[in-house]
Design a protein around this motif. Sequence first.
Motif, mmCIF file in Angstrom:
data_model
loop_
_atom_site.group_PDB
_atom_site.id
_atom_site.type_symbol
_atom_site.label_atom_id
_atom_site.label_comp_id
_atom_site.label_asym_id
_atom_site.label_seq_id
_atom_site.Cartn_x
_atom_site.Cartn_y
_atom_site.Cartn_z
ATOM 1 N N PHE A 125 19.102 47.808 -35.277
ATOM 2 C CA PHE A 125 19.666 47.591 -33.950
ATOM 3 C C PHE A 125 18.598 47.717 -32.860
ATOM 4 N N ARG A 126 18.664 46.801 -31.888
ATOM 5 C CA ARG A 126 17.803 46.838 -30.716
ATOM 6 C C ARG A 126 18.684 46.837 -29.463
ATOM 7 N N PRO A 127 18.260 47.503 -28.397
ATOM 8 C CA PRO A 127 19.106 47.580 -27.202
ATOM 9 C C PRO A 127 19.495 46.229 -26.620
ATOM 10 N N TRP A 128 18.603 45.217 -26.709
ATOM 11 C CA TRP A 128 18.872 43.923 -26.089
ATOM 12 C C TRP A 128 19.896 43.099 -26.865
ATOM 13 N N MET A 129 20.267 43.535 -28.070
ATOM 14 C CA MET A 129 21.184 42.747 -28.896
ATOM 15 C C MET A 129 22.567 42.591 -28.253
ATOM 16 N N GLU A 130 23.002 43.603 -27.514
ATOM 17 C CA GLU A 130 24.317 43.511 -26.889
ATOM 18 C C GLU A 130 24.354 42.380 -25.861
ATOM 19 N N SER A 131 23.271 42.224 -25.088
ATOM 20 C CA SER A 131 23.210 41.120 -24.126
ATOM 21 C C SER A 131 23.220 39.775 -24.844
ATOM 22 N N THR A 184 29.778 48.449 -18.709
ATOM 23 C CA THR A 184 30.347 49.432 -19.644
ATOM 24 C C THR A 184 30.114 50.858 -19.150
ATOM 25 N N ILE A 185 28.909 51.129 -18.677
ATOM 26 C CA ILE A 185 28.574 52.462 -18.173
ATOM 27 C C ILE A 185 29.383 52.783 -16.928
ATOM 28 N N ASP A 186 29.436 51.841 -15.990
ATOM 29 C CA ASP A 186 30.194 52.074 -14.753
ATOM 30 C C ASP A 186 31.662 52.325 -15.048
ATOM 31 N N ARG A 187 32.209 51.551 -15.988
ATOM 32 C CA ARG A 187 33.640 51.738 -16.329
ATOM 33 C C ARG A 187 33.871 53.116 -16.972
ATOM 34 N N ALA A 188 32.956 53.526 -17.842
ATOM 35 C CA ALA A 188 33.096 54.822 -18.491
ATOM 36 C C ALA A 188 33.031 55.961 -17.483
ATOM 37 N N LEU A 189 32.079 55.889 -16.553
ATOM 38 C CA LEU A 189 31.952 56.922 -15.540
ATOM 39 C C LEU A 189 33.172 56.964 -14.626
ATOM 40 N N LEU A 207 17.956 47.016 -15.408
ATOM 41 C CA LEU A 207 18.525 45.887 -16.147
ATOM 42 C C LEU A 207 19.063 44.833 -15.186
ATOM 43 N N PRO A 208 19.075 43.575 -15.575
ATOM 44 C CA PRO A 208 19.695 42.547 -14.722
ATOM 45 C C PRO A 208 21.192 42.785 -14.603
ATOM 46 N N GLN A 209 21.765 42.296 -13.512
ATOM 47 C CA GLN A 209 23.194 42.505 -13.265
ATOM 48 C C GLN A 209 24.071 41.855 -14.335
ATOM 49 N N THR A 210 23.532 40.875 -15.039
ATOM 50 C CA THR A 210 24.318 40.190 -16.070
ATOM 51 C C THR A 210 24.406 40.986 -17.367
ATOM 52 N N ASP A 211 23.644 42.062 -17.489
ATOM 53 C CA ASP A 211 23.661 42.859 -18.719
ATOM 54 C C ASP A 211 25.007 43.581 -18.825
ATOM 55 N N PRO A 212 25.765 43.342 -19.892
ATOM 56 C CA PRO A 212 27.110 43.936 -19.990
ATOM 57 C C PRO A 212 27.098 45.448 -20.091
#
Length: 382
Positions: free
Chosen positions: A257-263, A372-377, A363-368
């Motif tokens: 797994f790499r962090p950029w994979m989610e984008s 996810t972080i904002d919603r969790a917080l 991160l760019p604004q398009t990064d999901p």
Amino acid sequence: MIWIVFSLMAAATFLVIAFTATGGGRAVLSRRDSASAIFADQIREVERDQERGVITAEEGRAAKAEIERRLQAIERQAEADPAARRSGRALVLAVAFAVPAFAAGLYWQLGSPNIPSQPFAERAAEQAEAREIADLAERLKMRLLSEPDGGATEGWALLGQTYMRMGRYEDAAEAFARLQERPDVTSALVSQYGEALVYAEDGIVTPKAGRVFDRALELDPANPAATFYQALAMEQAGAPDAAYDLLKARIEAEDEFRPWMESFAAQLNRIAAAAGRPRVDLAEFAPAMPGPTADQVAAAEEMSDEDRQAFIRSMVERLATRMQETPGDLDGWMRLGNAYSVLGETENARDAYGRAQKLAETLPQTDPRKATIDRALSELGG
């Protein structure tokens, strides 16, 4: 309460306008009365001029006749004025009632009355912080320009990244452009230059930006950002299938797994919906989080509730320990925050997601992951 206040304000405004439009309860001197007084004074002036011999009797009679003609014309107009005044007042009253009613209806449809307002002090603090960052960026730029060697590469990179966070994409592109011909330029700095060009063009990958990403891949064929924007350029050029294949092949080339994979996965699934291609599940390519082994799962099924809870907590603690050793792992902090949320440890979850939020600032604004972080917080009350 706020709707009551708004209603009272609208009603007060309507009453003031209505009171004024209807004359305000005071006797108002009509145009006819004022004109009669003026013309009477003019007639007396003509008579005085005639007595002093300034004008002849014939000229005096002609002047009086002209004055009387004007007075009769005003009297005829005054007879038609009441209806016009009533019509005008009715229009004023109708507008005074309709405007607040229309505004209230429009706000009811499009407004957001349930969203809490932001305190003025908080807004002022944010504005002060923004001004301070802008001032620091300007001072950094002036210092870099004044240096005889053209300024340190790290300084221009920091300035470009700061401009990106400020939304000043053209300035960011200019900062990154100064590094492109330097011998120490890296593939990452080249792709950041290309990204600034894309943002400056409202998300369009121009031919110039495309050439920049090609060069980034020449320096490092594994650069994921350059691959991502190459795929975006393909999609914008009308080749969504090619973009889909490029993104999928890049994910499949990794063995963990790499962090950029989610984008990449989010972009793949967006293209899949429009191109009729199958959606992808990131878990098929690489696990998002090291989980328990099959033996551990089997053992957990036979545990009591207390033992199972202790087992889960031990896994979370191991992850927390690993995060202290790798504090720059954005996705690790997200996984830890989610694990704490499952355990009901709200404070620890907020702390983990807060660390992830700081790492996600670049991160760019398009990064999901940002959403996810904002919603969790938000759900955690942070």
